[in-house]
Design a protein around this motif. Structure first.
Motif, PDB file in Angstrom:
ATOM      1  N   PRO A 386       0.827  -1.225   0.000  1.00 37.63           N
ATOM      2  CA  PRO A 386       0.000   0.000   0.000  1.00 37.63           C
ATOM      3  C   PRO A 386       0.857   1.269   0.000  1.00 37.63           C
ATOM      4  O   PRO A 386       0.538   2.228  -0.707  1.00 37.63           O
ATOM      5  CB  PRO A 386      -0.813  -0.124   1.293  1.00 37.63           C
ATOM      6  N   LEU A 387       1.952   1.270   0.742  1.00 37.06           N
ATOM      7  CA  LEU A 387       2.827   2.448   0.748  1.00 37.06           C
ATOM      8  C   LEU A 387       3.480   2.660  -0.618  1.00 37.06           C
ATOM      9  O   LEU A 387       3.619   3.791  -1.085  1.00 37.06           O
ATOM     10  CB  LEU A 387       3.899   2.305   1.827  1.00 37.06           C
ATOM     11  N   ALA A 390       0.918   4.036  -2.900  1.00 35.12           N
ATOM     12  CA  ALA A 390       0.671   5.441  -2.538  1.00 35.12           C
ATOM     13  C   ALA A 390       1.793   6.315  -3.086  1.00 35.12           C
ATOM     14  O   ALA A 390       1.543   7.363  -3.692  1.00 35.12           O
ATOM     15  CB  ALA A 390       0.558   5.585  -1.023  1.00 35.12           C
ATOM     16  N   LEU A 395      -3.011   5.071  -5.826  1.00 34.01           N
ATOM     17  CA  LEU A 395      -4.195   4.812  -4.996  1.00 34.01           C
ATOM     18  C   LEU A 395      -5.082   6.046  -4.940  1.00 34.01           C
ATOM     19  O   LEU A 395      -4.615   7.143  -4.640  1.00 34.01           O
ATOM     20  CB  LEU A 395      -3.787   4.436  -3.561  1.00 34.01           C
ATOM     21  N   LYS A 397      -8.191   8.355  -3.344  1.00 34.18           N
ATOM     22  CA  LYS A 397      -8.613   8.721  -1.993  1.00 34.18           C
ATOM     23  C   LYS A 397      -9.690   7.766  -1.502  1.00 34.18           C
ATOM     24  O   LYS A 397     -10.528   7.320  -2.273  1.00 34.18           O
ATOM     25  CB  LYS A 397      -9.149  10.154  -2.071  1.00 34.18           C
ATOM     26  N   PHE A 398      -9.659   7.459  -0.222  1.00 34.32           N
ATOM     27  CA  PHE A 398     -10.687   6.610   0.390  1.00 34.32           C
ATOM     28  C   PHE A 398     -11.780   7.487   1.000  1.00 34.32           C
ATOM     29  O   PHE A 398     -11.519   8.247   1.923  1.00 34.32           O
ATOM     30  CB  PHE A 398     -10.051   5.740   1.478  1.00 34.32           C
TER      31      PHE A 398
ATOM     32  N   GLY B  59      -0.578   3.927   3.755  1.00 33.80           N
ATOM     33  CA  GLY B  59      -0.693   4.166   2.319  1.00 33.80           C
ATOM     34  C   GLY B  59      -2.053   4.688   1.870  1.00 33.80           C
ATOM     35  O   GLY B  59      -2.217   5.031   0.711  1.00 33.80           O
ATOM     36  N   ILE B  60      -3.025   4.733   2.769  1.00 33.53           N
ATOM     37  CA  ILE B  60      -4.379   5.141   2.379  1.00 33.53           C
ATOM     38  C   ILE B  60      -4.574   6.638   2.601  1.00 33.53           C
ATOM     39  O   ILE B  60      -4.355   7.156   3.698  1.00 33.53           O
ATOM     40  CB  ILE B  60      -5.444   4.363   3.187  1.00 33.53           C
ATOM     41  N   THR B  61      -5.001   7.313   1.555  1.00 35.72           N
ATOM     42  CA  THR B  61      -5.310   8.739   1.620  1.00 35.72           C
ATOM     43  C   THR B  61      -6.784   8.901   1.965  1.00 35.72           C
ATOM     44  O   THR B  61      -7.633   8.436   1.209  1.00 35.72           O
ATOM     45  CB  THR B  61      -5.019   9.386   0.254  1.00 35.72           C
ATOM     46  N   PRO B  62      -7.096   9.516   3.097  1.00 42.27           N
ATOM     47  CA  PRO B  62      -8.506   9.609   3.477  1.00 42.27           C
ATOM     48  C   PRO B  62      -9.206  10.846   2.923  1.00 42.27           C
ATOM     49  O   PRO B  62      -8.589  11.904   2.794  1.00 42.27           O
ATOM     50  CB  PRO B  62      -8.447   9.702   5.000  1.00 42.27           C
ATOM     51  N   HIS B 344      -4.928  15.791  -0.584  1.00 41.10           N
ATOM     52  CA  HIS B 344      -4.784  14.957   0.613  1.00 41.10           C
ATOM     53  C   HIS B 344      -3.693  13.919   0.343  1.00 41.10           C
ATOM     54  O   HIS B 344      -3.460  13.561  -0.803  1.00 41.10           O
ATOM     55  CB  HIS B 344      -6.081  14.186   0.903  1.00 41.10           C
ATOM     56  N   TRP B 346      -1.418  10.285   2.187  1.00 40.86           N
ATOM     57  CA  TRP B 346      -1.437   9.116   3.067  1.00 40.86           C
ATOM     58  C   TRP B 346      -0.488   9.248   4.256  1.00 40.86           C
ATOM     59  O   TRP B 346      -0.435   8.364   5.099  1.00 40.86           O
ATOM     60  CB  TRP B 346      -1.026   7.885   2.264  1.00 40.86           C
TER      61      TRP B 346
END
Lengths: 400, 400
Positions: A386-387, A390, A395, A397-398, B59-62, B344, B346
């Motif tokens: 995941p990093l 990113a 990836l 945006k969540f 790794g997740i961008t919120p 945004h 991560w």
């Protein structure tokens, strides 16, 4: 979380290098990484995101399968891979969903007792010749296709190719290797109702092989281990949207990565040849995995100096890799192999991620103790991919 | 673990400040926080527990929803909030369990083709006037009350208030926005059997609105997006036993916090006005959340200097906040918004918790790299609220 739904494709390139077993422990105060003279790796660490990863869980020493699954983002506790499958993929058999794979030994039997589990380690050439003849003799059993492929010395690979798909649950059969000389071989026993047909075919194969080999002096019997069917694993393409290739000298690592849908490109030699191949195929893939085996081999041998030298050798090739200018460059290991232990270990593994989107400036060298000061902290191996995605802006945006 | 069973009430006060998108990346060697002259924040960091939090996962961008849910202790993967719900709460509609909320656009349609998805961004005044008339025209469809509220430019909010409760499962209907001009609008399609009645009402609303708007030059059609019902979320009072209020200039953040049961107090202006309001209502709440938006806005614009200045402006108000003498003061962000990325990101977010029960003395400034040295380490965002409750002695011992 499953990140597949967040994946977006772009034209970035990722080079992902595993120095197998790179992590170590201090001997006379310094670990192998601390003792090595590696100016390029250290310079890179100073401008990269560093940290350590835990391959499986605190205190758990991983085998090669779980070690690689973890760094590639496949939970090694969820995805277990059968030993037979690993072996078959490693020797280049393209397994299908209809297959059960096994790793086998030629052995010496006398009066029903195994007197040599490795048939005196017959020469590989003998193995090749024997396996070819055996293969011509036994082509099919009860409609199941028999595929044989020689390995080194006494080892060979057996694949039972059924006419219908075989699930993992249908291949739960015990090994026939008695593990000690002086004992009779074990029967292949199905451990559930669903595995009966696989055990039945295996039993018939042993009988037929024994009959065919009866006049051999040493290799007059076969021992079967690691019954396994293909696990259901999403590929790198499915999971990450990455066209991936794997550059590895050793069969096992080609096998593991083929299972994850990477293209494996044959290469012989060592670091030099691998880096040459990397440069050659660089333009053709999004994700290029390079596996460097011998760091681990020296660790396993307890050869501290050898491991140090191999790290230094890798360091000398690093500028060539950096000059490819990948968008993200990852350097880590699949696990630690301290020379002190002469074995894989549970210790967190140094990790370096270089991209334009890191802080940097926090560590002074690529070593176990310096990486502790890095911006990544100590993370699970499964957080690496995941990093990496990113850092290549792959990836979305969540949530809103 | 669910900490609700450990909660005990007392008279302590918590001030919780979100500098939206505060985390950054180095530009010319320094991040926005490193470049800012912020003596008060840095001094506070030296006597506080510092660290970094990971909003959702490595790794997740919120988005803003998951970013805030996380820091407030609601697992953002478990609690997902519909875009329509967020929008409705933001414009001040008090949603009920009987409601389905949508965010809508006025659009321009010609011969069945959407030629402008935003109706030429009609002025907000025009929108207000139009939405009021539309609202008077369509008050009810098949027993479902229609609630409309204008937003900015071409945007408005639609709530379908049913006579009975509506679950999230009953509001799974596709957007009608074709996403590109030159295409016909899509139908609202129910994605399961339970959502048919919601889709039916939406379809009739579109027909009635089109008929009513047919003589408008630009805003002669409506596009519907983000169908969603209220998720079931325990409130701050239920979860933490905290009487909470939210001070935020922007509708979306008032919306998010109202969903968590915080009282949202209207405020216009920026940091100055928010701090004034904080002081005014300080005595009335246990937990006072202050949301400072513009740090993120400058980040999103790629305006490094603007973001630096906004951080400095916040710093100048910090003494006033400290002088309230809250038992625990938290300063962090909901995510990072590096000017370098204009979005945004991560990256872990700097976090400061000040209370009488911290070590302190570990970091020298409130920056990404200094916070790495702090006593909190790198923690998941959902760990912040348990730590805040602990620091105000609001959590009982677990087990005997």
């Amino acid at each position: 979380m499953d990140i597949s739904s967040l994946v977006q494709r772009n034209n970035t390139k990722i080079v992902f290098i595993i120095l197998d077993g790179v992590g170590g422990l201090p001997v006379n105060g310094k670990t192998e990484l601390e003792a090595a003279n590696k100016p390029n790796l250290d310079a890179l660490s100073r401008i990269s995101a560093c940290g350590l990863h835990i391959p499986v869980a605190h205190g758990i020493t991983p085998g090669s399968g779980p070690g690689h699954f973890g760094v590639f983002g496949y939970d090694p506790i969820k995805y277990e891979i059968g030993r037979g499958v690993l072996e078959a993929l490693g020797v280049g058999i393209e397994l299908k969903k209809t297959d059960v794979a096994l790793r086998c030994n030629y052995a010496t039997i006398k009066n029903g007792i195994i007197i040599d589990r490795r048939a005196g380690r017959i020469p590989t050439e003998k193995n090749v010749e024997l396996t070819e003849r055996l293969s011509n003799q036994i082509k099919e059993i009860d409609g199941v296709k028999i595929i044989l492929k020689p390995g080194k010395e006494h080892r060979f690979c057996l694949v039972l190719r059924f006419p219908e798909n075989i699930t993992e649950k249908e291949a739960v059969v015990t090994d026939t290797d008695p593990q000690k000389e002086g004992k009779p071989p074990a029967e292949p026993v199905p451990l559930n109702e669903e595995s009966r047909k696989v055990a039945e075919v295996a039993k018939k194969f042993i009988e037929k092989a024994e009959e065919f080999l009866k006049n051999e002096e040493r290799a007059n019997y076969v021992l079967l281990r690691g019954f396994s069917a293909l696990p259901h694993i999403p590929t790198f393409e499915e999971k990450y949207g990455l066209k991936a290739c794997s550059i590895a000298v050793y069969p096992m690592y080609r096998g593991i990565t083929r299972l994850l849908g990477m293209e494996t490109i044959p290469v012989e030699g060592d670091i030099k040849e691998e880096v040459e191949l990397l440069k050659k195929v660089y333009k053709d893939y999004d994700f290029l995995f390079v596996h460097i085996k011998k760091v681990d081999s020296f660790g396993e041998d307890g050869n501290f100096e050898g491991k140090v030298k191999k790290i230094e050798e890798f360091d000398s090739f690093l500028p060539e890799i950096i000059s490819l200018n990948p968008d993200t460059l990852v350097i880590t290991g699949d696990h630690s192999t301290p020379s002190l232990l002469k074995a894989h270990s549970w210790h967190p593994v140094p990790l370096l991620i270089n991209s334009p989107y890191v802080f940097g400036g926090l560590v002074n060298a690529f070593t176990e103790r310096e990486c502790l000061k890095g911006e990544l902290g100590i993370i699970p191996a499964t957080a690496i991919m995941p990093l990496v995605l990113a850092n290549t802006l792959r990836l979305k945006k969540f949530g809103a």
